[in-house]
Structures are given as structure tokens and as C-alpha cells.
Write a protein that holds these residues in place. Structure first.
Motif, PDB file in Angstrom:
ATOM      1  N   TYR A   1       0.832  -1.206   0.000  1.00 23.29           N
ATOM      2  CA  TYR A   1       0.000   0.000   0.000  1.00 23.29           C
ATOM      3  C   TYR A   1       0.865   1.253   0.000  1.00 23.29           C
ATOM      4  O   TYR A   1       2.047   1.227   0.336  1.00 23.29           O
ATOM      5  CB  TYR A   1      -0.884   0.034   1.264  1.00 23.29           C
ATOM      6  N   TRP A   2       0.212   2.400  -0.332  1.00 22.74           N
ATOM      7  CA  TRP A   2       0.853   3.700  -0.199  1.00 22.74           C
ATOM      8  C   TRP A   2       0.702   4.152   1.268  1.00 22.74           C
ATOM      9  O   TRP A   2      -0.368   4.057   1.845  1.00 22.74           O
ATOM     10  CB  TRP A   2       0.166   4.712  -1.111  1.00 22.74           C
ATOM     11  N   HIS A   3       1.812   4.684   1.836  1.00 19.95           N
ATOM     12  CA  HIS A   3       1.787   5.175   3.217  1.00 19.95           C
ATOM     13  C   HIS A   3       2.290   6.612   3.257  1.00 19.95           C
ATOM     14  O   HIS A   3       3.295   6.938   2.603  1.00 19.95           O
ATOM     15  CB  HIS A   3       2.712   4.342   4.112  1.00 19.95           C
ATOM     16  N   PRO A   4       1.658   7.472   4.050  1.00 23.71           N
ATOM     17  CA  PRO A   4       2.197   8.832   4.183  1.00 23.71           C
ATOM     18  C   PRO A   4       3.477   8.788   4.996  1.00 23.71           C
ATOM     19  O   PRO A   4       3.562   8.053   5.993  1.00 23.71           O
ATOM     20  CB  PRO A   4       1.109   9.587   4.948  1.00 23.71           C
ATOM     21  N   ILE A   5       4.478   9.564   4.578  1.00 21.56           N
ATOM     22  CA  ILE A   5       5.753   9.590   5.299  1.00 21.56           C
ATOM     23  C   ILE A   5       6.173  11.023   5.618  1.00 21.56           C
ATOM     24  O   ILE A   5       7.263  11.246   6.146  1.00 21.56           O
ATOM     25  CB  ILE A   5       6.863   8.839   4.530  1.00 21.56           C
ATOM     26  N   GLY A   6       5.277  11.983   5.323  1.00 25.24           N
ATOM     27  CA  GLY A   6       5.581  13.366   5.685  1.00 25.24           C
ATOM     28  C   GLY A   6       4.555  14.315   5.101  1.00 25.24           C
ATOM     29  O   GLY A   6       3.721  13.913   4.283  1.00 25.24           O
ATOM     30  N   LEU A   7       4.614  15.568   5.524  1.00 23.04           N
ATOM     31  CA  LEU A   7       3.799  16.611   4.913  1.00 23.04           C
ATOM     32  C   LEU A   7       4.459  17.024   3.599  1.00 23.04           C
ATOM     33  O   LEU A   7       5.678  16.842   3.416  1.00 23.04           O
ATOM     34  CB  LEU A   7       3.719  17.843   5.832  1.00 23.04           C
ATOM     35  N   VAL A   8       3.683  17.578   2.711  1.00 19.58           N
ATOM     36  CA  VAL A   8       4.235  18.056   1.437  1.00 19.58           C
ATOM     37  C   VAL A   8       5.391  19.024   1.690  1.00 19.58           C
ATOM     38  O   VAL A   8       6.417  19.000   0.994  1.00 19.58           O
ATOM     39  CB  VAL A   8       3.119  18.731   0.610  1.00 19.58           C
ATOM     40  N   SER A   9       5.275  19.810   2.737  1.00 16.74           N
ATOM     41  CA  SER A   9       6.310  20.819   3.031  1.00 16.74           C
ATOM     42  C   SER A   9       7.609  20.197   3.547  1.00 16.74           C
ATOM     43  O   SER A   9       8.617  20.892   3.660  1.00 16.74           O
ATOM     44  CB  SER A   9       5.783  21.811   4.068  1.00 16.74           C
ATOM     45  N   HIS A  10       7.589  18.900   3.850  1.00 16.87           N
ATOM     46  CA  HIS A  10       8.802  18.267   4.384  1.00 16.87           C
ATOM     47  C   HIS A  10       9.822  17.957   3.307  1.00 16.87           C
ATOM     48  O   HIS A  10      11.001  17.727   3.615  1.00 16.87           O
ATOM     49  CB  HIS A  10       8.450  16.974   5.133  1.00 16.87           C
ATOM     50  N   ALA A  11       9.374  17.883   2.063  1.00 13.99           N
ATOM     51  CA  ALA A  11      10.320  17.615   0.976  1.00 13.99           C
ATOM     52  C   ALA A  11      10.856  18.944   0.475  1.00 13.99           C
ATOM     53  O   ALA A  11      10.129  19.715  -0.164  1.00 13.99           O
ATOM     54  CB  ALA A  11       9.643  16.844  -0.146  1.00 13.99           C
ATOM     55  N   THR A  12      12.110  19.209   0.784  1.00 17.96           N
ATOM     56  CA  THR A  12      12.751  20.463   0.384  1.00 17.96           C
ATOM     57  C   THR A  12      14.141  20.142  -0.127  1.00 17.96           C
ATOM     58  O   THR A  12      14.516  18.975  -0.241  1.00 17.96           O
ATOM     59  CB  THR A  12      12.891  21.431   1.581  1.00 17.96           C
ATOM     60  N   GLU A  13      14.903  21.181  -0.395  1.00 23.52           N
ATOM     61  CA  GLU A  13      16.270  20.957  -0.849  1.00 23.52           C
ATOM     62  C   GLU A  13      17.198  20.583   0.292  1.00 23.52           C
ATOM     63  O   GLU A  13      18.370  20.271   0.056  1.00 23.52           O
ATOM     64  CB  GLU A  13      16.783  22.209  -1.575  1.00 23.52           C
ATOM     65  N   THR A  14      16.696  20.612   1.511  1.00 22.83           N
ATOM     66  CA  THR A  14      17.481  20.133   2.652  1.00 22.83           C
ATOM     67  C   THR A  14      17.044  18.704   2.953  1.00 22.83           C
ATOM     68  O   THR A  14      15.868  18.467   3.261  1.00 22.83           O
ATOM     69  CB  THR A  14      17.245  21.023   3.887  1.00 22.83           C
ATOM     70  N   PRO A  15      17.937  17.739   2.860  1.00 24.10           N
ATOM     71  CA  PRO A  15      17.539  16.354   3.112  1.00 24.10           C
ATOM     72  C   PRO A  15      16.915  16.202   4.493  1.00 24.10           C
ATOM     73  O   PRO A  15      17.324  16.854   5.450  1.00 24.10           O
ATOM     74  CB  PRO A  15      18.864  15.589   3.022  1.00 24.10           C
ATOM     75  N   ARG A  16      15.929  15.329   4.549  1.00 20.78           N
ATOM     76  CA  ARG A  16      15.200  15.117   5.797  1.00 20.78           C
ATOM     77  C   ARG A  16      15.161  13.621   6.095  1.00 20.78           C
ATOM     78  O   ARG A  16      14.887  12.810   5.215  1.00 20.78           O
ATOM     79  CB  ARG A  16      13.789  15.660   5.673  1.00 20.78           C
TER      80      ARG A  16
END
Lengths: 400, 400, 400
Positions: free
Chosen positions: B41-56
Motif C-alpha cells: 500500500y501507499w503510506h504517508p511519510i511526511g507533509l508536502v512541506s517536508h520535501a525540500t532541498e534540505t535532506p530530511r
């Protein structure tokens, strides 16, 4: 500077492969040999004041338990995880039905009987078949004792004359701050490392004398003449020291089953029978604490039994002072979480420890073979046990 | 005080040897039965705002991953250790070639393709053969979803009517503070201990009513009449409660594959279809968190869904208050890091949990046998799923 | 936004099952293959000033030891647990008999001979048979070196010309702050992850250039032409870079058995032979530190060798800065506590690492087969070893 003669390399560290600890004597959990021996006795698990309507966490012999007191004033001790679906009863509340779990409200009385299942039809038709794992308790000497062994071998509660017969101005006082540990309340090593110390009088002039400054009295600062004897209930240690010109100080200490330290005050202020008993409680394989009860003349003075190093309580010392002024805690925890007997090289001064280990091993084997260990009685008419322990004077000069 | 009758020792703790947890249902890592089910299944792994140019850093299903967004605005999720020599890509930087490792500058695009090897001849002649382990992502509902399963079984992304069809004054809001956990954002126990709570309506009047003071509305403080039903996608729980004299409150809650909590607001302020969905994300075998998306009328009000105990948020409570006002977090984490089902004694009120566990087991077995679990679709024309969940009124008196 | 083409799923994370580390090369404890190789050499375990009358804890190659200095000024290194009953000698005191244990006063000289057993009859009649496990030491270069291997294979102490032949205005200075680690004094990963870095010149313009801002000189910011060569004692790395229009900068770095980093200053301030040697000390399987000795002109300047990122020492960086300005520490510890070589995909730029691993493996095998590794000598007339390492200039333009 670097022309040290290295010819004689016997005992070089390369050849020394440290061994592992012996689980048979060290482990205290359910089903282990020592665990089974310990479970044949009553052990203190808290002060009487610790059982209240607010659940309290207790860890003993490797088991996580909850202590509480019901509205009728009876104390109860149960396994922490509710037998319904496992939520810890630490968050439970005491009401007229006993201790009630926070999750679905199952309630248990002080013997673990399920008295209420509010979410079930008719409050739980099958609740009589449900039992929260529990242990019987006895309150005595200001302490709460638990029996965690096989129900059909539950012994009578043992009483001790030194705590039953008081002088006219004396009272009993209980204490849970691990008097005698020489360190923090919860000590991070196996209980045997402390218990063996009780039959080890030779360390007193070294560790508590020359090393850290005299922690006890000058009287205790000299190397004693010692006799060890295995008696019925444990090991008795008789130490003789000079006392002024004409007399001899005779001091008797005992390690008594299951975990009793019967140790007269090392701050020898008077010469009399032992005035307190310490029960070592093995919390689990790698930690213990000590509960004490003793005769005192003034309230609050039981705690004076705690060691002072450089004039301070253990927790007040800096890191540098801990290293400079070691006490029993450093000596015992410094052997590791569980000491490895196979790495030891014992001397004659260790005769008491050898005797104690042999004695414990016999008791472990007796229980493993289906028998009863010494010190358990099923006779309710037994008299309190009298210990020889104490500080005494002999009217004869010390001449060994 | 100490003449407690101890004759009846059935259930004494000595006889209780706690068992071990069942790995088949609990473990979520690669190659485990439940891990393989979850990975379909697809699982959420963060908010859209969590994907940035700074690795998280992201940890999901026991895997350590790095989330980033490339300069074209596409999100990427890769295994943390660079496939070159293992340095974590957490210290990487995003540039025109994707996410570039700090150590030797190997860069990867959002599908893990190696785009640059600056230390290699010609920038890396063999880099097309190199692939940083990666997972496909989809952004929807303000969240970033990852698919961590077998590529040839990747399903369509499932949409839900309750988040697709909004009232005119509503907007969607995503949240990552584990609404519904009753505790901290990262909860230190296996995800199933929370998930089972969804099909457990009986605890509400106990844990959230009499125990900690009414945390929800008075309406929720009474013991409901409950019906459980296994439906195609999970377990549906219908609870009936009285609502004034003439009407009945009908509340439907659902636990839906893979980890969805479809729970109408317990602070019943209006009677309507469910307004939010929570996705439980198993972080690893012993921890989880919850991502939520819901319809709101005012920005920032999604977070109002977090529990308050004694009027405070969980992290504001003192240690004493935590014990006195337990919530879901205490009930679930109090079962241990991984609950042991074999130690349980279930009652009729646990029918929903029994049904859910059986359902999950069937799905685990289906996947293990090579089939597809329910709730995955490969048909891009599927309509959004409509849930029956919500708070409703019936114009008939409650008379059970 | 969500129509990413996912057809090409090669290398998807689902198919990537991370493997385990190789114990043969990683483990350093007693009896392991690499542990046995390392034990054939002298290793620094402290500064000369660390051996005093106050016992000091030392952990090396997975063994817990105590360092002290006796009243005659000789340093001693012994296993921490007293051979009597295991109490750590950390709490011991130094007197005329050596290091005396706090518990029963057994004393040991710097070769572990038991000199005193005050609790035993006649001060210990059998004490000549007792030996506290110990290791021979040598003081040199401002450091204390220990030999922890088989006594009959103890080699001569190796001297290095770059620390024996000083310019007229130079002195030697020792340092224990792990210069070269790029991070804290004690680094939390296996020593090989740092050691391999020595034969990895390609990372310099990436990690120490473009990534974190130029940490070294501009001169070091360009990608060099590199040649690797296995020499008798280790791996030699020759890097060529342009130096103004007419000259070439030739830099030679070496990784020398057992754990020597022979690295000229990366802050290329002058062109000369290498001025310092770093010894990587494997503390245990998952941590190490570095001792250094070098030629300096001004007291206290050896420590200038520590890295600065964003102008700050490592411990002064905020969490955000640590992520933004990674250095060697982040690259190495970011591979995990023990890196897994089986997960790697090596490139041509890793030729030095491949060569080094092969070289180490040969030495491990040689020792396992009963032979002596390279770099050990039993000839006391050996001359100091001359290293080619340094920063040099060639009077020819760089034209590769």
C-alpha cells in the motif's frame, strides 16, 4: 626510561581471556536456580506507607509489579500488565472493587480476583475464572513483605528477636534508602556482590580505613582476627580486635538466608546485640536495593546508618571525590554488572565468601531437587530467631 | 492485619510465566509477513512541506530513508546510505543533478538513478548501472505518500470521498502531530496497539470518561450498544447511544486497510459524515506515528483534534498528572513495546479486536501465498471510496 | 505533479536487502583476526602526562585497562578488574608497592606482579604466583605506547625519521584530540572507516571543497591526478595538482601499518616532508580516537591541526550547521557504527581503498597462519623509518 625488563611475561594481558559469569548463582528471574531459591522466602518490597490508593511500581526478582492498598486498608501486589489486554495497572485507580485498570475498567482485589468487568454483559459473567497474577503480602517491621514462590510451599513469616524485644526507650524504624550499600538507593550490580561483603571483614581496615579515611570508628581501623563458621541459617563471622589495654572487642556479623545482612553498627558507639536487620532485595539480575528495620531511640535516626565519605553522603560527592574516596558501592559495582567468579584468585581472607557460596549452592541444589531450604518454617508456633550478632567486649586482653 | 486468607492461590504470580510476542503480526520490517502486507500500500511519510532541498530523515517500516525535493520540484525518497560507500545522504545537497552525496559527490535523481560521479573518469562511465535504492512517491491531501513494495504490484493511489468532496466553506488540512495517539508525536509501541483501539468503543466511557474526566463530550460518556461487522476493506463499528429523549446517536467508526483510522470526531459537535482520515505509520516494530488529513473551516483547526487531559496537552502534564489522567497513549504504550497477545484474556467486548486480528491475518496469508490484499486497485478509473463513518442521529428513542 | 513515470523500477528499495558487516576485518577484540593483527604492534594509549599516581581509565582494542605511574616514575597498564575479586583498579591508589586495589589492598607493580596482600597471612605467602594481567609500555614522542600481543612476538619500538630529525627551531608536540577525525575526540564508528579515508584523495575537493566551503587551502580544492602504490609498509598515494602556471604540487600521503596516518598538512602552508604522524587507536569495534605527534615551531600549535567548519570547531556547530557543513566525521560515522562493505559499489576512484583492504587482509591472514606481519622488527639496530610523505613542488607544469 624505556629499558624496562620484559623478560618475565607470565600473566601478560594477552594470555588473559576473561570468562563469563555463572548464571546458576547470579540470575534471579523466574525459573532460574537462584531465582527458585529466593522465591521460597518472604522479601520486603516497600515501606508500609508505600501501599496507598495510588498504584506504585515495584520491581523485584526481575518481575514488574504494582503495589496498592484497597479501601479496606489491605495491601495488594499484582503483576503490572492487566490480564485483559496487557495495559499496565500503574494507571489504574482504587475503588470499592479494588484496583481498576484504566483501559476497560476490569477491577481486581488484593488477591487478584476479578471483581468487575464493566464492558462485559452483566458486568462479566465469567469473571470468577479470571485472576490477575498476584502475590500474598505481610506487613511487619514497618515493611511490606511479599512471597513470590510456589503457593504450596509458602512458609510462615519469620520473626527476629532483635526486632521483637525492645528496650524501654526504643522503637522500631524502617528504612528504604539502602543503608549499607555505600552508594545510591538502587545499586547497579548483582545482589551477591553486596551480600558477600557481609562475610568479608578484612576489607574494613583497607577500604573503610586507609583508603578513604576512617569511615567508621578508629576501633574498626585495625585488621581483625577472624573466625568463620557456617551455622544453621547462614554464615557467622567473629572478629576480634584490641580494645584499650585490657579488653578485646568481639564483633559478630552474620549473612543469613535468604538475603539478610545481620550487621551491628560499624560506628561502634555501644557494645550490645545487633540493633537492625537489612534485607537485600534483588531487583533483577543486575541491580538491588536494601530495606532495613532497626531499633532506635530517636525518630529519624535509622537513616544515620548511611555512609559518609569525606564527610558527605554518596550523592553529594563530585566525580573526583568518588574516585578518591571509594566505598562499598565502588568496590561492588566496580566488579561489573555481574561479577565473574571464574576470573577470581581467592585468598585465605576469602574463606567466608567461599563458605557462603558453598552454602548458597547447597540451598539452590536442595530446592532444585524438590526440597525446602533452611530458614523456612511451616510451624506457626515458632519463636522469633535470636542472632548472636553484635558488638561485645571480652574482659581479656587481645593477644593474637 | 496479616491474617489474610491465602487458601485460594489459583492464579498466583508464581505460576504465571509471561510469553513472548507473535512476530508474524507484530514485525513490520522487510521480509516479515506483516511487513510484506503493509508494503502493498501507499503510506504517508511526511507533509508536502517536508520535501525540500534540505535532506530530511524519514523512518518507515523499519527502513531509514532520506526525503528531498529536486530543483524541478519533484520529491524523492531514497535509502539513507549512499550506494557508493555507505555515507548517509542526510549530509547531501540538492543541485541540478539531484541529491548529491557529501563524500564523493555521487548524485541521484528522484528515482535513484545515478546522474553524476565527479571523481570517476568521464564523470562515471558506468553510472547508468548504479541505482540508489528508492521508492516512488505521490503527493496528495497535503501529504507525501510512498510505496515501498514490489514494483510489479504497485497499486493506484486510493482516494477517499470524505476528502474529495468538500462543503463550500471547507478546505483540506494535513497534520503530522499524531492526532488520536493521545500522547507524543512518536509513540513508543507497536502500531497495532493503537490500531486495535479504533475497533474498541467500550474503552471510551472508561478511559476517556470516568478515569480521566470526560475528555470528549458527555454524549460519549455512556456505555454504547455496539455492533461489529467485517466489511470489504476492514472492520466497521456501529455504536448507539441515547440522544435526548427522542433520538439515538449512531456513531460509525472504521479500521480500514492498511492502517487507516476512519474516526469521526469524538468531540461530537455536529452530526455528519466523517471529516478526517488518520494514517497510522509504523515507524518500526516498536514505534509509530499518525498523519491526518481532514476537512476544516478555519485554518489551523485540524490540530484541535489533539487530546487534552486535565485541560492540558499531553506534553504539558507533570509525571503525577500522567499517572492520574491516563489517555490512549498510556493504555497502549503501557502494554509494552510489543504487546503479547498470548497473555490476554479477551471478553465479549473485544469482539471487534478479534475480528480485526482475524481480518489482518487473512490478508497477511493472502499476500504470503502470492495474492493481492483487499484495498489495492490497479484500475485508474476507480472512484473515490465512500465511508459510512460519521456521527448520525436516528429519529427513534434509544431503547437497548 | 503525480504522473511520475515509474516504469523503470530497477533498483527499487524493495529489492534491496541490506547485508551485515564482515567481522573478520571489522572486529578488534581478543582472538579476532584483525584483533590479532593489531596486537602485534605498539599502540599509543595516552599522553605521557596521563600516567600519574591517579589511576586513569583506558579502553583499547575492546579491553578496559587502567594506566598509572608508580613512585619510581614508571608507567604501568593493567586490566581494570583486580585479579583478586574483580573490583576495578580505577579506585586504587599508588604507594611504594605499586597500584593498590581499594577493596582488600592487593598491590601490583608495573608488570602486574602482586607485591602485597595485606589481608593474607604474612602479607600473602603465595603472592608471587599471582599476576594482574598487564601490558608493557614505552614512552616516546610524548605518548605512551602499549604492546597488547603475544609476549614472544613483541617487536622493537618503531621510530620514524620525520619525528627524530628536527629542524633547529622545531620541537615535538603530542596531541590526543583526534586531529584528522573531523569531529569529536572519541568517534563513534569502526576505525577502518576513518583509516580508509587516508587513501581516498578524491573526496577532498568534494567534501572539503565544494560541500562545506573550502576547509583546506584553495590549492586542495581541485580534483587531483592520483597514483596508488602498495609499498612495503602500506599504501602510498601520490596526488598531483597544478601550482601556478609553471609548477606542479605533488602531495604524498600514506596509510602505514598498523594504523598510521602519514598525512602532510592539508593546510598547505609550506612544501616539505610530512611533519606529523597520527596513530588511529581502535577503542573497540565501534569507536576510535587518534593520537598525533608532530614537529612544531611554537608550543601549542599542534592542535591547530583540528578542522574548522564554517570557521568553528566541530563541537561549536549547531545541529543545523552539522548538516550543512559536513566533514570527515559525518562522512565516516554516517556509514554506520560498522560499515557494510557488501553493500558498496566501488568505482575507479576507490582503487586505493581496494588496495588497502587487500593489503590488510594479507596481513590478517599472515598472522592467522602463524607468521609476522610487515612493519614489526626484532632487530634493535634498525634505523628510523623514512617516509616519502609530504607536500612537494615539481618544476614542471601540471598537464594531465
Amino acid at each position: 626510561m624505556d629499558d624496562i625488563n620484559y623478560e618475565q611475561h607470565a600473566g601478560n594481558g594477552y594470555l588473559n581471556q576473561p570468562l563469563s559469569y555463572d548464571p546458576e548463582m547470579a540470575e534471579v528471574t523466574q525459573g532460574t536456580p537462584m531465582g527458585e531459591l529466593l522465591r521460597r522466602y518472604w522479601h520486603p518490597i516497600g515501606l508500609v506507607s508505600h501501599a496507598t490508593e495510588t498504584p506504585r511500581k515495584v520491581r523485584a526478582l526481575g518481575e514488574d509489579l504494582i503495589l496498592f492498598r484497597d479501601l479496606q486498608g489491605r495491601p495488594g501486589l499484582v503483576h503490572a500488565n492487566c490480564c485483559h489486554r496487557g495495559t499496565t495497572l500503574y494507571y489504574g485507580k482504587v475503588d470499592q472493587d479494588g484496583l481498576r485498570c484504566c483501559y476497560h475498567g476490569w477491577a481486581f482485589d488484593v488477591e487478584g480476583r476479578c471483581t468487575s468487568q464493566p464492558c462485559e454483559p452483566e458486568g462479566g459473567r465469567g469473571r470468577q475464572k479470571i485472576r490477575q497474577p498476584w502475590y500474598p503480602l505481610k506487613e511487619h517491621y514497618g515493611l511490606i513483605f511479599a512471597y513470590m514462590g510456589p503457593p504450596d510451599r509458602m512458609p510462615m513469616f519469620t520473626k527476629y528477636e532483635c526486632l521483637e524485644v525492645l528496650e524501654v526507650d526504643e522503637a522500631l524504624e524502617a528504612n528504604d534508602t539502602s543503608i549499607g550499600s555505600g552508594g545510591p538507593v538502587i545499586v547497579d550490580c548483582n545482589w551477591l556482590q553486596h551480600y558477600e561483603n557481609v562475610v568479608d571483614p578484612y576489607h574494613v581496615p583497607i577500604l573503610h580505613g586507609s583508603f578513604s579515611g576512617t569511615q567508621f570508628t578508629e576501633q574498626m581501623g585495625s585488621m581483625p582476627h577472624v573466625e568463620f563458621e557456617q551455622v544453621e541459617l547462614g554464615i557467622k563471622v567473629t572478629s576480634l580486635r584490641p580494645l584499650d589495654g585490657n579488653r578485646t572487642h568481639r564483633r559478630i556479623t552474620m549473612a543469613v538466608l535468604p538475603t539478610l545482612r545481620v550487621v551491628p553498627s560499624p560506628r561502634v558507639s555501644e557494645f550490645a546485640r545487633v540493633s537492625s536487620i537489612g534485607w537485600v532485595l534483588p531487583i533483577d539480575n543486575t541491580s538491588f536495593r536494601i530495606y532495613t528495620c532497626g531499633r532506635i531511640r530517636e525518630e529519624g535516626t535509622m537513616a544515620d546508618g548511611r555512609s559518609r565519605l569525606n564527610g558527605k553522603l554518596w550523592e553529594e560527592l563530585t566525580a573526583e571525590e568518588h574516585q578518591k574516596y571509594p566505598g562499598d558501592y565502588e568496590a561492588h559495582s566496580g566488579q561489573g554488572a555481574i561479577a565473574v567468579h571464574a576470573n577470581e584468585h581467592l585468598g585465605q581472607s576469602d574463606a567466608g565468601i567461599v563458605m557462603l557460596r558453598r552454602f548458597l549452592k547447597n540451598q539452590v541444589d536442595t530446592v532444585a531437587a524438590g526440597g525446602n531450604p533452611v530458614g523456612v518454617s511451616f510451624n506457626k508456633d515458632d519463636l522469633p530467631i535470636i542472632f548472636e550478632a553484635g558488638n561485645y567486649t571480652l574482659d581479656e586482653p587481645y593477644d593474637r
